[in-house]
Design an enzyme around this catalytic site. Structure first.
Site, PDB file in Angstrom:
ATOM      1  N   GLU A  73      22.604   2.880  23.864  1.00  0.00           N
ATOM      2  CA  GLU A  73      22.026   3.958  24.678  1.00  0.00           C
ATOM      3  C   GLU A  73      20.855   3.468  25.531  1.00  0.00           C
ATOM      4  OE1 GLU A  73      23.639   6.464  25.079  1.00  0.00           O
ATOM      5  OE2 GLU A  73      24.145   7.606  23.280  1.00  0.00           O
ATOM      6  N   HIS A  92      15.503   9.145  19.969  1.00  0.00           N
ATOM      7  CA  HIS A  92      16.799   9.851  20.048  1.00  0.00           C
ATOM      8  C   HIS A  92      17.362   9.937  18.635  1.00  0.00           C
ATOM      9  CE1 HIS A  92      20.842  10.973  20.700  1.00  0.00           C
ATOM     10  NE2 HIS A  92      21.335   9.765  20.494  1.00  0.00           N
TER      11      HIS A  92
HETATM   12 ZN   LIG Z   1      23.253   9.441  19.743  1.00  0.00          ZN
END
Ligand SMILES: [Zn+2]
Length: 209
Positions: A73, A92
């Site tokens: 990510e 996150h």
């Molecule tokens: Zn995630």
């Protein structure tokens, strides 16, 4: 690179896990410092991270230090840092209750609790985009022009802060408020803070600052 920054990331990973804000493999954490990004590695449980596992990359994603790959990510972390110069840390996570709100597409409104009003602000649910995609990075960066916490449909949540502690606390607070909202809904529904009182709350808080 700085060992204390890597230790902070590992410690937040443990705290997220201990407080049930994240499953082992889910989520990722980053800190921006002196033009580089420290981030959790791909495919490693966050509760057993050590400082030596943390990856350091530049804003183009080039590996500067660490073994293994940065979180898949990384794209949205970079996109948020490019959008918000005041943000120095991003958390996150996939917390069970707030992720439930994201799956049900229920945003948090600012007026439901003092903590939401003052610490989180309104928390939207962003439409589903595939994990690690450019579309997700674009959608997230656009949302953080306005918000400090967002929920991702069918996925999880992202919180940011000027410090790692603030980003972590926002994730913690979001989960707590989602639990309270869930309870309120079982007792007949959410009643919001009246608009005039909310205005007074903001003016008191900002005066103090
Ligand atoms: Zn995630």
């Amino acid at each position: 690179m700085k060992r204390e920054i890597k230790e902070t990331i590992a410690s937040i990973g443990k705290r997220l896990y201990e407080r049930r804000l994240n499953g082992g493999y889910g989520g990722n954490i980053s800190i921006k410092d002196e033009g580089v990004i420290y981030i959790t590695p791909s495919g490693m449980p966050k509760d057993i991270l050590s400082y030596s596992d943390i990856i350091v990359v530049d804003f183009k994603g080039n590996l500067l230090e660490g073994e293994g790959k940065p979180s898949s990510e990384l794209l949205f972390h970079v996109a948020i840092y490019k959008e918000r110069s005041d943000v120095n840390a991003i958390v996150h996570t996939h917390p069970p209750i707030s992720t439930g709100f994201a799956i049900a597409n229920i945003p948090l409104r600012e007026a439901i609790h003092e903590e939401v009003s003052l610490i989180l602000g309104e928390v939207p649910v962003l439409p589903y985009e595939m994990t690690s995609s450019k579309e997700l990075a674009k959608s997230v960066a656009n949302a953080f022009k306005k918000y400090n916490a967002v929920m991702l449909a069918n996925h999880g949540v992202i919180t940011v802060g000027e410090t790692p502690e603030k980003a972590f606390r926002r994730a913690e607070e979001l989960e707590n408020i989602c639990i309270s909202t869930l309870v309120a809904n079982t007792f007949g529904g959410v009643k919001e803070i009246p608009p005039d009182k909310l205005k007074a709350l903001f003016s008191m808080f900002y005066k103090k600052k």
